[in-house]
Design a protein around this motif. Structure first.
Motif, PDB file in Angstrom:
ATOM      1  N   THR A 155       0.833  -1.208   0.000  1.00 11.37           N
ATOM      2  CA  THR A 155       0.000   0.000   0.000  1.00 11.37           C
ATOM      3  C   THR A 155       0.866   1.257   0.000  1.00 11.37           C
ATOM      4  OG1 THR A 155      -1.715  -1.244   1.155  1.00 11.37           O
ATOM      5  CG2 THR A 155      -1.877   1.155   1.216  1.00 11.37           C
ATOM      6  N   ARG A 156       1.973   1.222   0.732  1.00 11.08           N
ATOM      7  CA  ARG A 156       2.892   2.363   0.728  1.00 11.08           C
ATOM      8  C   ARG A 156       3.477   2.567  -0.678  1.00 11.08           C
ATOM      9  NH1 ARG A 156       5.845   5.817   4.277  1.00 11.08           N
ATOM     10  NH2 ARG A 156       3.894   5.653   5.406  1.00 11.08           N
ATOM     11  N   GLU A 157       3.802   1.484  -1.352  1.00 16.21           N
ATOM     12  CA  GLU A 157       4.355   1.597  -2.707  1.00 16.21           C
ATOM     13  C   GLU A 157       3.332   2.191  -3.681  1.00 16.21           C
ATOM     14  OE1 GLU A 157       7.396  -2.178  -2.065  1.00 16.21           O
ATOM     15  OE2 GLU A 157       5.512  -2.479  -3.141  1.00 16.21           O
ATOM     16  N   SER A 158       2.070   1.820  -3.529  1.00 16.33           N
ATOM     17  CA  SER A 158       1.036   2.427  -4.374  1.00 16.33           C
ATOM     18  C   SER A 158       0.955   3.930  -4.116  1.00 16.33           C
ATOM     19  CB  SER A 158      -0.328   1.783  -4.108  1.00 16.33           C
ATOM     20  OG  SER A 158      -0.343   0.427  -4.515  1.00 16.33           O
ATOM     21  N   ALA A 159       0.969   4.309  -2.840  1.00 17.40           N
ATOM     22  CA  ALA A 159       0.929   5.740  -2.500  1.00 17.40           C
ATOM     23  C   ALA A 159       2.150   6.467  -3.066  1.00 17.40           C
ATOM     24  CB  ALA A 159       0.846   5.908  -0.988  1.00 17.40           C
ATOM     25  N   PHE A 160       3.287   5.765  -3.115  1.00 16.33           N
ATOM     26  CA  PHE A 160       4.516   6.356  -3.663  1.00 16.33           C
ATOM     27  C   PHE A 160       4.372   6.686  -5.153  1.00 16.33           C
ATOM     28  CE2 PHE A 160       7.979   5.086  -0.453  1.00 16.33           C
ATOM     29  CZ  PHE A 160       8.379   6.388  -0.262  1.00 16.33           C
ATOM     30  N   TYR A 161       3.874   5.733  -5.948  1.00 15.54           N
ATOM     31  CA  TYR A 161       3.830   6.059  -7.386  1.00 15.54           C
ATOM     32  C   TYR A 161       2.787   7.130  -7.680  1.00 15.54           C
ATOM     33  CZ  TYR A 161      -0.111   2.795  -8.564  1.00 15.54           C
ATOM     34  OH  TYR A 161      -1.321   2.157  -8.656  1.00 15.54           O
ATOM     35  N   LEU A 162       1.670   7.114  -6.940  1.00 12.92           N
ATOM     36  CA  LEU A 162       0.663   8.166  -7.155  1.00 12.92           C
ATOM     37  C   LEU A 162       1.221   9.540  -6.762  1.00 12.92           C
ATOM     38  CD1 LEU A 162      -2.515   6.349  -5.756  1.00 12.92           C
ATOM     39  CD2 LEU A 162      -1.973   6.785  -8.181  1.00 12.92           C
ATOM     40  N   VAL A 164       4.643  10.536  -6.450  1.00  7.54           N
ATOM     41  CA  VAL A 164       5.811  11.000  -7.208  1.00  7.54           C
ATOM     42  C   VAL A 164       5.415  11.417  -8.624  1.00  7.54           C
ATOM     43  CG1 VAL A 164       7.981  10.234  -8.277  1.00  7.54           C
ATOM     44  CG2 VAL A 164       7.523   9.732  -5.865  1.00  7.54           C
ATOM     45  N   LEU A 165       4.529  10.647  -9.238  1.00  3.40           N
ATOM     46  CA  LEU A 165       4.147  10.935 -10.636  1.00  3.40           C
ATOM     47  C   LEU A 165       2.920  11.827 -10.720  1.00  3.40           C
ATOM     48  CD1 LEU A 165       6.213   9.746 -12.452  1.00  3.40           C
ATOM     49  CD2 LEU A 165       5.795   8.111 -10.610  1.00  3.40           C
ATOM     50  N   GLY A 166       2.247  12.053  -9.588  1.00  6.69           N
ATOM     51  CA  GLY A 166       1.023  12.849  -9.588  1.00  6.69           C
ATOM     52  C   GLY A 166       1.015  13.864  -8.459  1.00  6.69           C
ATOM     53  N   ASP A 167      -0.152  14.014  -7.867  1.00  4.93           N
ATOM     54  CA  ASP A 167      -0.342  15.019  -6.814  1.00  4.93           C
ATOM     55  C   ASP A 167      -0.322  14.326  -5.454  1.00  4.93           C
ATOM     56  OD1 ASP A 167      -1.398  16.779  -4.915  1.00  4.93           O
ATOM     57  OD2 ASP A 167      -2.696  17.768  -6.384  1.00  4.93           O
ATOM     58  N   PRO A 168       0.680  14.632  -4.606  1.00  4.14           N
ATOM     59  CA  PRO A 168       0.779  13.959  -3.304  1.00  4.14           C
ATOM     60  C   PRO A 168      -0.427  14.201  -2.396  1.00  4.14           C
ATOM     61  CG  PRO A 168       2.828  15.089  -3.832  1.00  4.14           C
ATOM     62  CD  PRO A 168       1.811  15.531  -4.842  1.00  4.14           C
ATOM     63  N   LEU A 169      -1.218  15.229  -2.674  1.00  5.56           N
ATOM     64  CA  LEU A 169      -2.369  15.514  -1.812  1.00  5.56           C
ATOM     65  C   LEU A 169      -3.636  14.815  -2.281  1.00  5.56           C
ATOM     66  CD1 LEU A 169      -1.763  19.313  -1.086  1.00  5.56           C
ATOM     67  CD2 LEU A 169      -1.185  17.321   0.332  1.00  5.56           C
ATOM     68  N   THR A 170      -3.830  14.683  -3.596  1.00  6.07           N
ATOM     69  CA  THR A 170      -5.045  14.027  -4.112  1.00  6.07           C
ATOM     70  C   THR A 170      -4.790  12.587  -4.555  1.00  6.07           C
ATOM     71  OG1 THR A 170      -4.607  14.718  -6.382  1.00  6.07           O
ATOM     72  CG2 THR A 170      -5.895  16.234  -4.998  1.00  6.07           C
ATOM     73  N   GLY A 171      -3.542  12.233  -4.819  1.00  6.17           N
ATOM     74  CA  GLY A 171      -3.230  10.894  -5.311  1.00  6.17           C
ATOM     75  C   GLY A 171      -3.651  10.660  -6.749  1.00  6.17           C
ATOM     76  N   VAL A 172      -3.908  11.715  -7.489  1.00  7.52           N
ATOM     77  CA  VAL A 172      -4.245  11.575  -8.910  1.00  7.52           C
ATOM     78  C   VAL A 172      -2.963  11.703  -9.734  1.00  7.52           C
ATOM     79  CG1 VAL A 172      -5.494  12.610 -10.853  1.00  7.52           C
ATOM     80  CG2 VAL A 172      -6.586  12.439  -8.584  1.00  7.52           C
ATOM     81  N   ALA A 173      -2.678  10.678 -10.558  1.00  4.25           N
ATOM     82  CA  ALA A 173      -1.433  10.658 -11.327  1.00  4.25           C
ATOM     83  C   ALA A 173      -1.723  10.296 -12.783  1.00  4.25           C
ATOM     84  CB  ALA A 173      -0.460   9.640 -10.736  1.00  4.25           C
ATOM     85  N   PRO A 174      -1.238  11.109 -13.739  1.00  6.65           N
ATOM     86  CA  PRO A 174      -1.445  10.791 -15.160  1.00  6.65           C
ATOM     87  C   PRO A 174      -0.900   9.400 -15.503  1.00  6.65           C
ATOM     88  CG  PRO A 174      -0.603  13.025 -14.914  1.00  6.65           C
ATOM     89  CD  PRO A 174      -0.540  12.390 -13.554  1.00  6.65           C
ATOM     90  N   LYS A 175      -1.704   8.615 -16.211  1.00 12.00           N
ATOM     91  CA  LYS A 175      -1.274   7.272 -16.607  1.00 12.00           C
ATOM     92  C   LYS A 175       0.040   7.318 -17.382  1.00 12.00           C
ATOM     93  CE  LYS A 175      -5.771   4.941 -16.758  1.00 12.00           C
ATOM     94  NZ  LYS A 175      -6.855   4.398 -17.606  1.00 12.00           N
ATOM     95  N   LYS A 176       0.146   8.277 -18.275  1.00 12.57           N
ATOM     96  CA  LYS A 176       1.340   8.366 -19.124  1.00 12.57           C
ATOM     97  C   LYS A 176       2.609   8.456 -18.282  1.00 12.57           C
ATOM     98  CE  LYS A 176       2.080  12.076 -21.850  1.00 12.57           C
ATOM     99  NZ  LYS A 176       1.919  12.986 -23.019  1.00 12.57           N
ATOM    100  N   PHE A 177       2.562   9.262 -17.222  1.00 11.86           N
ATOM    101  CA  PHE A 177       3.749   9.448 -16.371  1.00 11.86           C
ATOM    102  C   PHE A 177       4.059   8.165 -15.592  1.00 11.86           C
ATOM    103  CE2 PHE A 177       2.892  14.325 -15.771  1.00 11.86           C
ATOM    104  CZ  PHE A 177       3.123  14.530 -17.118  1.00 11.86           C
ATOM    105  N   VAL A 178       3.015   7.556 -15.013  1.00 15.38           N
ATOM    106  CA  VAL A 178       3.221   6.344 -14.209  1.00 15.38           C
ATOM    107  C   VAL A 178       3.770   5.218 -15.088  1.00 15.38           C
ATOM    108  CG1 VAL A 178       2.049   4.567 -12.842  1.00 15.38           C
ATOM    109  CG2 VAL A 178       1.459   6.987 -12.521  1.00 15.38           C
ATOM    110  N   ASP A 179       3.226   5.080 -16.279  1.00 12.62           N
ATOM    111  CA  ASP A 179       3.642   3.989 -17.167  1.00 12.62           C
ATOM    112  C   ASP A 179       5.116   4.141 -17.581  1.00 12.62           C
ATOM    113  OD1 ASP A 179       1.033   3.214 -16.890  1.00 12.62           O
ATOM    114  OD2 ASP A 179       0.450   3.555 -18.971  1.00 12.62           O
ATOM    115  N   ILE A 180       5.543   5.359 -17.852  1.00 12.01           N
ATOM    116  CA  ILE A 180       6.954   5.601 -18.214  1.00 12.01           C
ATOM    117  C   ILE A 180       7.862   5.305 -17.025  1.00 12.01           C
ATOM    118  CG2 ILE A 180       8.618   7.448 -18.761  1.00 12.01           C
ATOM    119  CD1 ILE A 180       6.359   8.654 -20.562  1.00 12.01           C
ATOM    120  N   PHE A 181       7.436   5.721 -15.842  1.00 15.40           N
ATOM    121  CA  PHE A 181       8.205   5.468 -14.615  1.00 15.40           C
ATOM    122  C   PHE A 181       8.447   3.970 -14.423  1.00 15.40           C
ATOM    123  CE2 PHE A 181       7.695   4.479 -10.000  1.00 15.40           C
ATOM    124  CZ  PHE A 181       8.814   5.103  -9.480  1.00 15.40           C
ATOM    125  N   PHE A 182       7.414   3.159 -14.578  1.00 17.41           N
ATOM    126  CA  PHE A 182       7.586   1.716 -14.398  1.00 17.41           C
ATOM    127  C   PHE A 182       8.344   1.084 -15.558  1.00 17.41           C
ATOM    128  CE2 PHE A 182       4.295   1.992 -11.116  1.00 17.41           C
ATOM    129  CZ  PHE A 182       4.691   1.013 -10.225  1.00 17.41           C
TER     130      PHE A 182
END
Ligand code: HEM
Ligand code: MG
Length: 231
Positions: A155-162, A164-182
């Protein structure tokens, strides 16, 4: 640019962690992935991701136990199963089923296909992905481990990708950014990503984790004692 992305070469060591690998690929950590201290991980996480010491230090210290050296680790040490490395990962196979170190597109497809119809991932989709990957791991892996420890780390790892690649306050992260990161272990700067302006702390991660937990329909397979990670 000292932080230009350079793909890992044949002799560079990498971790089962896309976060640390991205920091190494961008030169925030040594590109060879060797002889890394806890203070180096803390500084790199702040410089690269705007992640605070209270969010990183417990994991960094815990991760040091994977190494035989007293004060340093090599990134591939972290593949040690049962320390931090766990089953039902987002992008790596279960250790009992194959390669738990390197990115695996098939394993990643659950996350890549989540939250259909919109161009972002969020805490709801992240919880659903955790639920689906746990069910898959239980189905395929007779040696599956799913205690509160693994669940908290996942669960901590999920919160991390949301975060770092998105908004730490809302947890919304663009798919494009997350997919490139992984997939590439690269900061998607060319695609428009910017280092979060909000400091990622244990508190911001914890707030996202509450929502992720609520959407993951989780129950334990094994029990464990509560791990004490700090004062
Ligand atoms: C896994 C992100 C820091 C060790 C992961 C995963 C993510 C992530 C998203 C899940 C990968 C997957 O399930 O396929 C981050 C970020 C960090 C960070 C953004 C910020 C710097 C750390 C630190 C350590 C660490 C400090 C320990 C030194 C690991 C390990 C895994 C992992 C061992 C493998 C767990 C598994 O999937 O089996 N990390 N991480 N990470 N991380 Fe990190
Ligand atoms: Mg794993």
């Amino acid at each position: 640019d000292p932080h230009k992305w350079v793909k890992a070469g044949a002799t560079d060591l990498r971790a089962p962690c896309p976060g640390l690998n991205t920091l190494a690929n961008h030169g925030y950590l040594p590109h060879n992935g060797r002889n890394i201290t806890v203070p180096m991980i803390i500084q790199a996480s702040l410089d690269g991701f705007n992640a605070a010491v209270d969010a990183i230090q417990p994991f960094a210290k815990f991760g040091l136990l994977s190494s035989n050296a007293p004060e340093t680790l090599n990134l591939d040490d972290l593949v040690l199963h049962g320390l931090i490395e766990h089953d039902a990962s987002l992008s790596r196979l279960d250790a009992a089923l194959g390669d738990s170190l390197h990115f695996n597109e098939g394993q990643f497809s659950t996350l890549a296909n989540s939250n259909p119809g919109v161009d972002y991932y969020n805490c709801t989709s992240a919880g659903q992905v955790q639920r689906d990957l746990l069910a898959q791991s239980i189905r395929l892996n007779a040696n599956q481990t799913n205690s509160p420890k693994e669940f908290k780390i996942r669960t901590r790892e999920s919160a991390f990708y949301l975060s770092v690649l998105g908004d730490p306050l809302t947890g919304v992260a663009p798919k494009k950014f997350v997919d490139i990161f992984f997939r590439e272990e690269r900061l998607p700067i060319a695609e428009g990503w910017k280092r979060p302006t909000t400091l990622i702390t244990a508190a911001t991660l914890g707030a996202l984790q509450t929502v992720i937990v609520a959407n993951s329909e989780w129950s334990p397979t094994q029990a464990c004692e509560t791990e004490i990670l700090g004062p």
